[in-house]
Enzyme design. Sequence first.
Site, PDB file in Angstrom:
ATOM      1  N   ASP A  93     -99.769  91.179 -22.211  1.00 41.31           N
ATOM      2  CA  ASP A  93     -99.332  89.856 -22.473  1.00 41.31           C
ATOM      3  C   ASP A  93    -100.474  88.847 -22.808  1.00 41.31           C
ATOM      4  O   ASP A  93    -101.130  88.452 -21.844  1.00 41.31           O
ATOM      5  CB  ASP A  93     -98.476  89.169 -21.181  1.00 41.31           C
ATOM      6  N   ALA A  94    -100.742  88.569 -24.034  1.00 45.88           N
ATOM      7  CA  ALA A  94    -101.642  87.960 -24.526  1.00 45.88           C
ATOM      8  C   ALA A  94    -101.505  86.733 -25.300  1.00 45.88           C
ATOM      9  O   ALA A  94    -102.180  85.466 -25.676  1.00 45.88           O
ATOM     10  CB  ALA A  94    -102.889  88.747 -25.275  1.00 45.88           C
ATOM     11  N   LYS A  95    -100.220  86.873 -25.998  1.00 40.74           N
ATOM     12  CA  LYS A  95     -99.992  85.757 -27.064  1.00 40.74           C
ATOM     13  C   LYS A  95    -100.710  85.353 -28.004  1.00 40.74           C
ATOM     14  O   LYS A  95    -100.830  84.096 -27.967  1.00 40.74           O
ATOM     15  CB  LYS A  95     -99.406  84.448 -26.211  1.00 40.74           C
ATOM     16  N   ARG A  96    -101.654  86.350 -28.520  1.00 42.59           N
ATOM     17  CA  ARG A  96    -102.546  85.814 -29.726  1.00 42.59           C
ATOM     18  C   ARG A  96    -101.792  85.362 -30.909  1.00 42.59           C
ATOM     19  O   ARG A  96    -100.706  85.770 -30.990  1.00 42.59           O
ATOM     20  CB  ARG A  96    -103.428  87.134 -29.800  1.00 42.59           C
TER      21      ARG A  96
END
Length: 278
Positions: A93-96
């Site tokens: 879960d990085a939401k880059r």
Amino acid sequence: MDFLELLRTATAQNDSMLCVGLDPDPERFPGAWRGDVRKMYDFCAAIVDSTADLVCAFKPQIAYFAAHGAEEQLERLLQHIRCHAPQVPVILDAKRGDIGATAEQYAKEAFERYGADAVTLSPFMGFDSVAPYLDYPGKGAFLLCRTSNPGGDDLQNQRLASVPGAPLLYEHIARLAQGPWNRNGQLGLVVGATYPAEIERVRALAPTLPLLIPGVGAQGGDAAATVRAGLRAEGPIIVNSSRAILYASAKEDFAAAARAAALHTRDALNAARADASQ
């Protein structure tokens, strides 16, 4: 196996639609570990070991590790999952959401440094912010679509007058992910459990994509409503719960309590699936 194969295998083997989010907050660690950032790996590894036969995925949130300079512990954690729960896929879960060479570096971080099976992304900058992740065959990418936070309305629920039919922004993202952006069948969507009507709408627009659905548990999402809205035979759902499982107990029995909470949530999701099929 690629991400979707891993997901299908874990879902069937563990009879589960539950994803456990690994969001380690040292201030909530049990007993003598409280406040000790050196125990992030130990805490999460204990959660993994106690729930690995109950889940279809694990979802470590990179910010919780990076904020404490604990990226090496995150690397160890993913290695631990691969060794001790190789049947369970990992969604980083990085939401880059960057473009060009920067996006290529973020993709390398997710898939080469950490060895994740999938990653969460923001599609705000368009397809060229997503494309570098699709250069990794078999890896998954979940695009933020209709998130569970109240502020999601600020953009996601606005109409696009320049697009035929004037869809809401989240509807447009769902159509793009189901259609022209999903060139190699690697995309999924993030839809919050606090908006079951929107889950159902996204599922109508993206009938075959996997949906990552956070918000069940501490955020108040309803398990039964989530399953009814999102689950289809051809479209899997991954229902995430983090705090309600991680911090089911503040004592030394935290891993056993986490297992009990995960079992309860998994069984509630499966009961909703059985009711929906009748």
